[in-house]
Design a protein around this motif. Structure first.
Motif, PDB file in Angstrom:
ATOM      1  N   PRO A   5     -41.207  39.521  81.100  1.00  0.00           N
ATOM      2  CA  PRO A   5     -40.671  40.786  80.617  1.00  0.00           C
ATOM      3  C   PRO A   5     -41.703  41.546  79.808  1.00  0.00           C
ATOM      4  O   PRO A   5     -41.452  42.603  79.306  1.00  0.00           O
ATOM      5  N   ALA A   6     -42.808  40.944  79.675  1.00  0.00           N
ATOM      6  CA  ALA A   6     -43.951  41.657  79.174  1.00  0.00           C
ATOM      7  C   ALA A   6     -44.052  41.789  77.701  1.00  0.00           C
ATOM      8  O   ALA A   6     -45.095  42.024  77.200  1.00  0.00           O
ATOM      9  N   GLU A   7     -43.024  41.706  76.989  1.00  0.00           N
ATOM     10  CA  GLU A   7     -43.183  41.607  75.549  1.00  0.00           C
ATOM     11  C   GLU A   7     -44.398  42.387  75.088  1.00  0.00           C
ATOM     12  O   GLU A   7     -45.363  41.865  74.568  1.00  0.00           O
TER      13      GLU A   7
ATOM     14  N   VAL B  51     -51.594  47.521  77.357  1.00  0.00           N
ATOM     15  CA  VAL B  51     -50.725  46.777  78.262  1.00  0.00           C
ATOM     16  C   VAL B  51     -51.541  46.180  79.406  1.00  0.00           C
ATOM     17  O   VAL B  51     -51.287  45.057  79.858  1.00  0.00           O
ATOM     18  N   THR B  52     -52.526  46.910  79.861  1.00  0.00           N
ATOM     19  CA  THR B  52     -53.379  46.401  80.929  1.00  0.00           C
ATOM     20  C   THR B  52     -54.183  45.201  80.435  1.00  0.00           C
ATOM     21  O   THR B  52     -54.267  44.171  81.116  1.00  0.00           O
ATOM     22  N   LEU B  53     -54.764  45.334  79.265  1.00  0.00           N
ATOM     23  CA  LEU B  53     -55.490  44.200  78.674  1.00  0.00           C
ATOM     24  C   LEU B  53     -54.564  42.996  78.562  1.00  0.00           C
ATOM     25  O   LEU B  53     -54.964  41.860  78.814  1.00  0.00           O
ATOM     26  N   TRP B  54     -53.340  43.269  78.178  1.00  0.00           N
ATOM     27  CA  TRP B  54     -52.364  42.204  78.027  1.00  0.00           C
ATOM     28  C   TRP B  54     -52.107  41.496  79.364  1.00  0.00           C
ATOM     29  O   TRP B  54     -52.036  40.275  79.434  1.00  0.00           O
ATOM     30  N   LYS B  55     -51.976  42.293  80.408  1.00  0.00           N
ATOM     31  CA  LYS B  55     -51.773  41.711  81.736  1.00  0.00           C
ATOM     32  C   LYS B  55     -52.951  40.823  82.113  1.00  0.00           C
ATOM     33  O   LYS B  55     -52.772  39.741  82.697  1.00  0.00           O
ATOM     34  N   ALA B  57     -54.995  39.236  80.081  1.00  0.00           N
ATOM     35  CA  ALA B  57     -54.960  38.019  79.263  1.00  0.00           C
ATOM     36  C   ALA B  57     -53.930  37.039  79.810  1.00  0.00           C
ATOM     37  O   ALA B  57     -54.187  35.843  79.939  1.00  0.00           O
ATOM     38  N   LYS B  58     -52.753  37.567  80.155  1.00  0.00           N
ATOM     39  CA  LYS B  58     -51.695  36.712  80.696  1.00  0.00           C
ATOM     40  C   LYS B  58     -52.118  36.096  82.026  1.00  0.00           C
ATOM     41  O   LYS B  58     -51.934  34.901  82.259  1.00  0.00           O
ATOM     42  N   GLY B  59     -52.697  36.920  82.869  1.00  0.00           N
ATOM     43  CA  GLY B  59     -53.078  36.451  84.196  1.00  0.00           C
ATOM     44  C   GLY B  59     -54.104  35.337  84.150  1.00  0.00           C
ATOM     45  O   GLY B  59     -54.011  34.373  84.909  1.00  0.00           O
ATOM     46  N   PHE B  60     -55.039  35.455  83.228  1.00  0.00           N
ATOM     47  CA  PHE B  60     -56.096  34.443  83.134  1.00  0.00           C
ATOM     48  C   PHE B  60     -55.742  33.329  82.161  1.00  0.00           C
ATOM     49  O   PHE B  60     -56.529  32.404  81.961  1.00  0.00           O
TER      50      PHE B  60
END
Lengths: 177, 177
Positions: A5-7, B51-55, B57-60
């Motif tokens: 949900p992306a938080e 949000v892109t940076l967050w994606k 970080a989550k992905g890796f």
DNA sequence: CGGTCATGTCCGTTATAACGCACAAAGCGT
DNA sequence: ACGCTTTGTGCGTTATAACGGACATGACCG
């Protein structure tokens, strides 16, 4: 699974700004980011660009990580027996690729460490007293609060040249790949 | 005034991606960021949103700081609003998969930490004073000399219930996928 | 030599971050 | 009360981040 949900990552801007006692206008002045945008960021209505984050960091003379909630982290604690010389804090874990020790070096003592495998990295953090580390030919002195990272695939030694015990943290990293 | 030439913050995306041996398409798959955008970010043609940076970080499965080159090169000690002081001892290193901090928690203060990525392990070692760690519902008290390791992918908090400052070591481990 | 696949880059469109200015609410004198 | 200032938010416009799909290039294989 993939997109949680992306938080949406929250920014600590409002806290930092009020800590500094600045208004939006003043903050806009020192950072070069518009007042309106600052407000939107604080209310989570906008996801700032990296350049904007950079402006904020520059303006406040803070590292970028100061604004990121998920970047730096937290702590806790537990009880353990006391007064040991060489104490394993965390045994080697293949998944994590590290192990760490708490080492007490008595006054005047020297410890010689043989080289580890290639790529192994060692961290030292002095918590109490003074410690000298030998890398190659040169000895370097470190006091409480000092942190050193060095390649452990070379001969290195520790000694305590003082009259008081030296206490330090030692973490070994075994790199992946 | 001052727009410094800005030294636009560089992103370590290309290095991280090639390290992982992934193509742009694969990276787009696991992060949810479009292939085209990934390319532009890598070439410095676009300044990614938080949000892109967050994606990424989550992905890796990496902390956000892994992508920020210039983040740690600014001040070493940061003052957080809540009287908690983070000093970065060793910045995140993708090869070693860890980063560590020295944290000071003022008397009476509480700090709440958000859950990290699955598999992330956190180490605590108390060097001075006493502090309490909350995991789930239960608070546990730890004094100087205590060492704790726990899964950081759950909400956890720490507080200092005493009259004296608490000082402890904090190491984050980001396991290989 | 063609196919086929993989890589990364270019292009047109859409979503949204960022701006400047104007506004409403709260504080401070006089 | 009344201005005057300072706070933060709303609004319309512009800049640009992000997307999907098409494209050029090179690798591998028949």
């Amino acid at each position: 699974m993939q997109n949680e949900p992306a938080e949406m990552p929250k920014i600590a801007l409002r806290a930092i700004r009020s800590e500094a006692g600045l208004s939006l206008a003043q903050t806009a002045e020192i950072t070069g980011v518009s007042k309106a945008m600052l407000g939107q960021i604080e209310r989570g209505e906008s996801s700032p660009t990296l350049v904007t984050l950079w402006k904020l960091a520059k303006g406040f003379h803070l590292p970028l990580t100061a604004f990121l909630e998920g970047a730096a982290t937290t702590p806790p604690a537990v009880n353990f027996p006391e007064s040991i010389r060489f104490r394993t804090l965390f045994a080697f874990d293949p998944t994590l690729g590290s192990e760490s020790f708490l080492i007490t070096l008595a006054p005047g003592q020297t410890h010689i460490s043989h080289p580890h495998d290639a790529g192994v990295v060692e961290d030292i953090f002095v918590t109490e007293g003074t410690l000298e580390l030998q890398l190659g030919e040169t000895w370097t002195r470190y006091s409480a609060g000092a942190a050193v990272r060095f390649a452990a695939d070379q001969p290195h030694s520790y000694r305590n040249p003082t009259e008081n015990p030296a206490l330090f943290h030692n973490t070994m990293h075994y790199p992946r790949i």
